[in-house]
Write a protein that holds these residues in place. Structure first.
Motif, PDB file in Angstrom:
ATOM      1  N   MET A   1       0.844  -1.186   0.000  1.00  0.00           N
ATOM      2  CA  MET A   1       0.000   0.000   0.000  1.00  0.00           C
ATOM      3  C   MET A   1       0.884   1.242   0.000  1.00  0.00           C
ATOM      4  O   MET A   1       1.881   1.310   0.717  1.00  0.00           O
ATOM      5  CB  MET A   1      -0.893  -0.005   1.246  1.00  0.00           C
ATOM      6  N   ASP A   2       0.513   2.223  -0.812  1.00  0.00           N
ATOM      7  CA  ASP A   2       1.197   3.515  -0.799  1.00  0.00           C
ATOM      8  C   ASP A   2       0.571   4.389   0.282  1.00  0.00           C
ATOM      9  O   ASP A   2      -0.654   4.578   0.309  1.00  0.00           O
ATOM     10  CB  ASP A   2       1.083   4.191  -2.166  1.00  0.00           C
ATOM     11  N   ILE A   3       1.416   4.894   1.171  1.00  0.00           N
ATOM     12  CA  ILE A   3       0.965   5.692   2.308  1.00  0.00           C
ATOM     13  C   ILE A   3       1.569   7.082   2.184  1.00  0.00           C
ATOM     14  O   ILE A   3       2.793   7.238   2.196  1.00  0.00           O
ATOM     15  CB  ILE A   3       1.390   5.047   3.632  1.00  0.00           C
ATOM     16  N   ILE A   4       0.722   8.095   2.051  1.00  0.00           N
ATOM     17  CA  ILE A   4       1.160   9.481   1.942  1.00  0.00           C
ATOM     18  C   ILE A   4       1.006  10.136   3.304  1.00  0.00           C
ATOM     19  O   ILE A   4      -0.091  10.152   3.878  1.00  0.00           O
ATOM     20  CB  ILE A   4       0.346  10.229   0.870  1.00  0.00           C
ATOM     21  N   LEU A   5       2.107  10.662   3.836  1.00  0.00           N
ATOM     22  CA  LEU A   5       2.135  11.243   5.174  1.00  0.00           C
ATOM     23  C   LEU A   5       2.248  12.754   5.082  1.00  0.00           C
ATOM     24  O   LEU A   5       3.200  13.286   4.501  1.00  0.00           O
ATOM     25  CB  LEU A   5       3.303  10.663   5.961  1.00  0.00           C
ATOM     26  N   VAL A   6       1.282  13.444   5.667  1.00  0.00           N
ATOM     27  CA  VAL A   6       1.217  14.906   5.594  1.00  0.00           C
ATOM     28  C   VAL A   6       1.486  15.482   6.984  1.00  0.00           C
ATOM     29  O   VAL A   6       0.735  15.217   7.928  1.00  0.00           O
ATOM     30  CB  VAL A   6      -0.162  15.361   5.092  1.00  0.00           C
ATOM     31  N   PRO A   7       2.555  16.244   7.141  1.00  0.00           N
ATOM     32  CA  PRO A   7       2.902  16.781   8.463  1.00  0.00           C
ATOM     33  C   PRO A   7       1.974  17.908   8.885  1.00  0.00           C
ATOM     34  O   PRO A   7       1.284  18.526   8.060  1.00  0.00           O
ATOM     35  CB  PRO A   7       4.332  17.284   8.278  1.00  0.00           C
ATOM     36  N   GLY A   8       1.981  18.178  10.179  1.00  0.00           N
ATOM     37  CA  GLY A   8       1.273  19.337  10.696  1.00  0.00           C
ATOM     38  C   GLY A   8       2.087  20.605  10.521  1.00  0.00           C
ATOM     39  O   GLY A   8       3.152  20.615   9.893  1.00  0.00           O
ATOM     40  N   VAL A  24       7.527   0.468   6.662  1.00  0.00           N
ATOM     41  CA  VAL A  24       8.443  -0.020   5.633  1.00  0.00           C
ATOM     42  C   VAL A  24       8.740  -1.499   5.856  1.00  0.00           C
ATOM     43  O   VAL A  24       8.756  -2.305   4.910  1.00  0.00           O
ATOM     44  CB  VAL A  24       9.729   0.811   5.619  1.00  0.00           C
ATOM     45  N   ALA A  25       8.963  -1.883   7.116  1.00  0.00           N
ATOM     46  CA  ALA A  25       9.267  -3.280   7.423  1.00  0.00           C
ATOM     47  C   ALA A  25       8.130  -4.210   7.041  1.00  0.00           C
ATOM     48  O   ALA A  25       8.364  -5.381   6.697  1.00  0.00           O
ATOM     49  CB  ALA A  25       9.581  -3.426   8.910  1.00  0.00           C
ATOM     50  N   ALA A  26       6.906  -3.693   7.069  1.00  0.00           N
ATOM     51  CA  ALA A  26       5.737  -4.495   6.702  1.00  0.00           C
ATOM     52  C   ALA A  26       5.520  -4.538   5.193  1.00  0.00           C
ATOM     53  O   ALA A  26       4.581  -5.194   4.728  1.00  0.00           O
ATOM     54  CB  ALA A  26       4.494  -3.952   7.394  1.00  0.00           C
ATOM     55  N   GLY A  27       6.362  -3.830   4.429  1.00  0.00           N
ATOM     56  CA  GLY A  27       6.279  -3.892   2.978  1.00  0.00           C
ATOM     57  C   GLY A  27       5.506  -2.768   2.328  1.00  0.00           C
ATOM     58  O   GLY A  27       5.300  -2.785   1.110  1.00  0.00           O
ATOM     59  N   HIS A  28       5.096  -1.784   3.112  1.00  0.00           N
ATOM     60  CA  HIS A  28       4.371  -0.650   2.538  1.00  0.00           C
ATOM     61  C   HIS A  28       5.351   0.404   2.010  1.00  0.00           C
ATOM     62  O   HIS A  28       6.496   0.483   2.459  1.00  0.00           O
ATOM     63  CB  HIS A  28       3.447  -0.033   3.589  1.00  0.00           C
ATOM     64  N   ALA A  29       4.897   1.192   1.064  1.00  0.00           N
ATOM     65  CA  ALA A  29       5.698   2.284   0.505  1.00  0.00           C
ATOM     66  C   ALA A  29       5.245   3.586   1.147  1.00  0.00           C
ATOM     67  O   ALA A  29       4.067   3.949   1.059  1.00  0.00           O
ATOM     68  CB  ALA A  29       5.537   2.349  -1.006  1.00  0.00           C
ATOM     69  N   VAL A  30       6.169   4.271   1.821  1.00  0.00           N
ATOM     70  CA  VAL A  30       5.807   5.502   2.521  1.00  0.00           C
ATOM     71  C   VAL A  30       6.283   6.710   1.723  1.00  0.00           C
ATOM     72  O   VAL A  30       7.357   6.706   1.130  1.00  0.00           O
ATOM     73  CB  VAL A  30       6.372   5.534   3.947  1.00  0.00           C
ATOM     74  N   HIS A  31       5.451   7.745   1.730  1.00  0.00           N
ATOM     75  CA  HIS A  31       5.731   8.951   0.955  1.00  0.00           C
ATOM     76  C   HIS A  31       5.462  10.174   1.832  1.00  0.00           C
ATOM     77  O   HIS A  31       4.411  10.820   1.711  1.00  0.00           O
ATOM     78  CB  HIS A  31       4.867   8.976  -0.304  1.00  0.00           C
ATOM     79  N   PRO A  32       6.390  10.510   2.729  1.00  0.00           N
ATOM     80  CA  PRO A  32       6.213  11.721   3.540  1.00  0.00           C
ATOM     81  C   PRO A  32       6.407  12.966   2.681  1.00  0.00           C
ATOM     82  O   PRO A  32       7.321  13.021   1.858  1.00  0.00           O
ATOM     83  CB  PRO A  32       7.292  11.595   4.608  1.00  0.00           C
ATOM     84  N   LEU A  70      -4.021   8.036   3.240  1.00  0.00           N
ATOM     85  CA  LEU A  70      -3.545   9.363   3.612  1.00  0.00           C
ATOM     86  C   LEU A  70      -3.445   9.448   5.124  1.00  0.00           C
ATOM     87  O   LEU A  70      -4.348   9.004   5.847  1.00  0.00           O
ATOM     88  CB  LEU A  70      -4.505  10.452   3.117  1.00  0.00           C
ATOM     89  N   VAL A  71      -2.342  10.015   5.598  1.00  0.00           N
ATOM     90  CA  VAL A  71      -2.144  10.247   7.028  1.00  0.00           C
ATOM     91  C   VAL A  71      -1.887  11.734   7.216  1.00  0.00           C
ATOM     92  O   VAL A  71      -1.007  12.299   6.561  1.00  0.00           O
ATOM     93  CB  VAL A  71      -0.958   9.434   7.582  1.00  0.00           C
ATOM     94  N   GLY A  72      -2.647  12.364   8.087  1.00  0.00           N
ATOM     95  CA  GLY A  72      -2.458  13.789   8.340  1.00  0.00           C
ATOM     96  C   GLY A  72      -2.371  14.080   9.819  1.00  0.00           C
ATOM     97  O   GLY A  72      -3.236  13.661  10.595  1.00  0.00           O
TER      98      GLY A  72
END
Length: 234
Positions: A1-8, A24-32, A70-72
């Motif tokens: 899963m692609d995970i987009i991380l949006v900072p405060g 990342v260890a679980a195999g997801h792709a992170v995009h901060p 999306l993570v915000g």
């Protein structure tokens, strides 16, 4: 899963560094993301508003062929909700970290003291005690050293939403400063602060008791909470 991380506010992509390892260890792709105007202390901020930041997230979503998570964090919650409204078909889940969806016409925080086109990180005395829980002197010094002024209009612009399909996108609330029981009680009582959240049809709540910056105070636990929410996403 692609995970987009949006900072405060006042933070860039690097603020997620201690949160992402379990993802990342679980195999997801992170995009901060580092949002426009937050590239450096000297970055231009004139003309950068809430819609600019929402558009940056929408552009990130468009880079992937499948729905994303999306993570915000904090003000980033309003930003990802605007992106959910813009592309409800491309968001598998929205995760709000000590934040929530900002409804149409709302503002993130127009009471923060501004300096021209920027809102610098205020003195700690301007924050509530609950904000600062677990934020040690060392963490406060680190945060202040890395803080970048927020574009003023991002804090003051009104949210503009138009697609009610946003209410069908599953949401996770990671409650830090205040317990989820308080949020659900406020929804039941019809409090305007949580009116938009109350209209989302599929919401799960996760309690992570700490202050307003869990990416600094409890990063491993925050990463685990995000991972669990992602793993529950179809």
């Amino acid at each position: 899963m692609d995970i987009i991380l949006v900072p405060g506010f006042w933070l860039d992509a690097s603020s997620w560094a201690e949160v992402t390892p379990p993802l990342v260890a679980a195999g997801h792709a992170v995009h901060p993301l580092t949002l426009p105007g937050l590239e450096s202390a000297d970055a231009p901020r004139a003309g950068i508003g809430l819609r600019t930041h929402i558009d940056a997230v929408v552009a990130a979503i468009a880079a992937f062929g499948a729905p994303v998570v999306l993570v915000g964090h904090s003000g980033g919650g309003a930003i990802i909700h605007g992106a959910v409204d813009a592309r409800p078909d491309r968001v598998a889940r929205a995760i709000y970290v000590d934040s929530g969806p900002l409804g149409d016409g709302g503002v993130i925080n127009d009471e923060l003291p501004a300096d021209g086109d920027a809102v610098p990180l205020p003195p700690w005395e301007l924050f509530e005690d609950a904000d600062l829980t677990d934020l040690t002197d060392e963490l406060r010094a680190m945060f202040r050293a890395r803080a970048v002024p927020e574009p003023r209009a991002v804090a003051q612009d009104r949210q503009q939403l138009s697609d009610e399909r946003r209410y069908g996108v599953p949401a996770t609330i990671i409650a830090c400063e205040f317990p989820s029981s308080l949020l659900t009680r406020m929804i039941a009582e019809g409090h305007p602060y949580v009116a938009e959240l109350g209209r989302v049809r599929d919401v799960e709540y996760v309690d992570l008791p700490t202050g307003h910056w869990p990416q600094f105070t409890r990063p491993a636990e925050l990463g685990a909470a995000i991972l669990a929410a992602v793993d529950r996403t179809a």
